[in-house]
Motif scaffolding. Structure first.
Motif, PDB file in Angstrom:
ATOM      1  N   PRO A  51      55.373 -77.504  38.999  1.00  9.29           N
ATOM      2  CA  PRO A  51      53.929 -77.316  38.899  1.00  9.29           C
ATOM      3  C   PRO A  51      53.630 -76.233  37.854  1.00  9.29           C
ATOM      4  O   PRO A  51      54.421 -75.321  37.683  1.00  9.29           O
ATOM      5  CB  PRO A  51      53.535 -76.853  40.301  1.00  9.29           C
ATOM      6  CG  PRO A  51      54.773 -76.336  40.909  1.00  9.29           C
ATOM      7  CD  PRO A  51      55.894 -77.106  40.301  1.00  9.29           C
ATOM      8  N   GLU A  59      50.244 -75.562  46.201  1.00 13.51           N
ATOM      9  CA  GLU A  59      51.437 -76.262  46.594  1.00 13.51           C
ATOM     10  C   GLU A  59      51.751 -75.877  48.032  1.00 13.51           C
ATOM     11  O   GLU A  59      51.254 -74.880  48.535  1.00 13.51           O
ATOM     12  CB  GLU A  59      52.624 -75.862  45.705  1.00 13.51           C
ATOM     13  CG  GLU A  59      52.640 -76.527  44.361  1.00 13.51           C
ATOM     14  CD  GLU A  59      51.678 -75.869  43.387  1.00 13.51           C
ATOM     15  OE1 GLU A  59      51.468 -74.638  43.521  1.00 13.51           O
ATOM     16  OE2 GLU A  59      51.135 -76.567  42.528  1.00 13.51           O
ATOM     17  N   SER A  89      54.546 -80.261  45.533  1.00 10.68           N
ATOM     18  CA  SER A  89      53.277 -80.306  44.818  1.00 10.68           C
ATOM     19  C   SER A  89      52.361 -81.249  45.564  1.00 10.68           C
ATOM     20  O   SER A  89      52.798 -82.263  46.089  1.00 10.68           O
ATOM     21  CB  SER A  89      53.463 -80.841  43.408  1.00 10.68           C
ATOM     22  OG  SER A  89      54.309 -80.009  42.697  1.00 10.68           O
ATOM     23  N   LYS A  90      51.102 -80.910  45.581  1.00 10.66           N
ATOM     24  CA  LYS A  90      50.163 -81.810  46.216  1.00 10.66           C
ATOM     25  C   LYS A  90      50.001 -83.040  45.341  1.00 10.66           C
ATOM     26  O   LYS A  90      49.810 -82.927  44.140  1.00 10.66           O
ATOM     27  CB  LYS A  90      48.828 -81.113  46.398  1.00 10.66           C
ATOM     28  CG  LYS A  90      48.542 -80.880  47.828  1.00 10.66           C
ATOM     29  CD  LYS A  90      47.269 -80.165  48.112  1.00 10.66           C
ATOM     30  CE  LYS A  90      46.420 -79.831  46.932  1.00 10.66           C
ATOM     31  NZ  LYS A  90      45.335 -78.946  47.324  1.00 10.66           N
TER      32      LYS A  90
END
Lengths: 164, 288
Positions: B213, B99, B253-254
């Protein structure tokens, strides 16, 4: 001419004192004390309406209420609604309330505070699972105790700025 | 008429129509919140300024030691992460790792005694958004509920309106931890009496619900009552010290899951960078 100058000074004083009240409202107190923190903004508003009814009106109360909403992360309009209603009542009873002895005045102010508190509670309850704690009503008691202090110190300031 | 206007606002806000108006107003009152939190900040910075050389030296030493330990652990973590990605690749599942974080300072203001809401000094200008997870140094703190350009309101995990999906780290048992309204307590009301849970268990985010996440520590189980009844009464204590937060981490978060075959590092770095936040400032720390 002097009257105009005095009135300008009073406006400034009102604005500054309401700003101070907002700061008191969100003061970072320890959580045990925070439940006692009275609704300073409404106390200050009532005090202004009682002493100089010409300067603080319903519109001011509404705007100040809106700012209080944002400041305390309420739904927009909760305090605006409560303050407008309370200040309206306050304006109606102002001629009598103003000359009541302090004890009687404090009791009536506490009543006004609880009306506002109830309105906020009521508009809050539409939103989700809620405050059911009795401690929610404690600020009314502390407001009752704080009222003489607020009224006297603001009166002192108003006299210095030449209100009456 | 004003009462009517207030009612209209109440309805409008509930329907989510008043957002720009609200964020403008919030920006207006932001100086007031700043002003209130200044004294507290002054006290703490004065304490730092007047602490003795010996104290600072000791603290520095301690931090160095801690850094060494953490770095060593991280060294192992990098290999473990690669291995994890590779294994998941073999299992044909995609998995989000990594992240992006940014430090935000907590303003010391007390909004409303019955709600646990913090105000932090990073807002939409830094790319913060509603329902973004917020972490402390040790564990999950909460999520953002409102943003203005300059500030954001964070609902803590212990607020009675908040629930966070968790799992027991020991055995993967999934449940929801709801706030109790007390800063040091979370409740786990949806566990059966025979559930395999015991005091001392670490609860981590499960990643269900898609806000937090997975895999970050939330709380440790402290007390279990009424084993044997249909529902167990489980109480947990948040890992993060929620009563003395001064800085928190906003987490992005990606969006894209890690590909099954690891990319070369340079390409991965460019693709993963969050655009808004990368424009923000030098506080960015990336964990990968």
């Amino acid at each position: 001419m002097t009257r105009a100058r005095g009135s300008l000074g009073i406006r400034w004083l009102a604005a500054v004192s309401l700003l101070l009240a907002m700061m008191l409202r969100i003061l970072p107190l320890p959580s045990s004390l925070a439940t006692f923190n009275p609704d300073w903004v409404l106390l200050f508003l009532i005090s202004w309406v009682l002493s100089t009814p010409g300067h603080i009106g319903l519109a001011t109360a509404w705007i100040v209420g809106l700012f209080t909403d944002v400041l305390t992360a309420r739904t927009l309009g909760q305090h605006a609604l409560a303050y407008t209603a309370v200040i309206y009542v306050c304006q109606r009873i102002q001629p009598r309330l103003r000359f009541y002895p302090l004890v009687q005045q404090s009791l009536l102010v506490a009543l006004l505070l609880s009306v506002s508190r109830f309105l906020v509670f009521w508009t809050q309850n539409g939103r989700g699972p809620e405050i059911t704690d009795n401690a929610y009503w404690l600020p009314i008691v502390s407001g009752l105790l704080a009222w003489p202090l607020v009224q006297n110190s603001l009166d002192l300031l108003r006299r210095r700025f030449g209100a009456h | 008429m004003l009462v009517l206007a207030a009612c209209v606002l109440l309805v409008a806000e509930r329907k989510g129509l008043a957002v720009p108006f609200r964020s403008a107003l919030t920006s207006l009152v932001y100086p007031v919140q700043q002003a209130v939190s200044v004294p507290t900040r002054l006290v703490s910075s004065a304490r730092e300024a007047f602490s003795s050389y010996a104290d600072l030296f000791a603290e520095n030493q301690r931090l160095r030691d801690e850094e060494l330990i953490l770095k060593t652990r991280l060294m192992k973590f990098a290999t473990l992460e690669q291995e994890n990605i590779r294994l998941r690749g073999l299992l044909e599942t995609s998995f989000k790792v990594g992240e992006q974080m940014q430090i935000a300072e907590v303003l010391s203001v007390n909004l409303f005694p019955f709600e646990q809401v913090l105000v932090v000094n990073k807002g939409a200008r830094f790319g913060a958004h509603v329902s973004q997870p917020v972490f402390g140094a040790t564990g999950v703190v909460g999520q953002i509920v409102r943003v203005s350009p300059v500030s954001a309101e964070v609902l803590l995990i212990t607020d009675s309106n908040h629930g966070i999906p968790v799992q027991v780290n020991r055995n993967g048992l999934r449940t929801v931890a709801v706030g109790t309204g007390q800063l040091d307590q979370l409740a786990l009301p949806y566990l059966s009496g025979s559930a395999d849970i015991q005091p001392g268990d670490l609860l981590v985010t499960s990643g269900m619900g898609g806000i937090f996440p997975p895999g970050y520590p939330v709380a440790t189980v402290t007390d279990i009552a009424a084993q044997g009844s249909p529902f167990a009464k489980v109480v947990a204590t948040p890992v993060a010290r929620l009563d003395r937060l001064r800085e928190v981490l906003l987490v992005w978060s990606k969006a894209d899951p890690v590909p099954r075959v690891p990319e070369p590092p340079s390409a991965a770095l460019g693709g993963a960078m969050h655009t808004e936040a990368s424009a923000a400032n030098s506080h960015d720390t990336r964990t990968r």
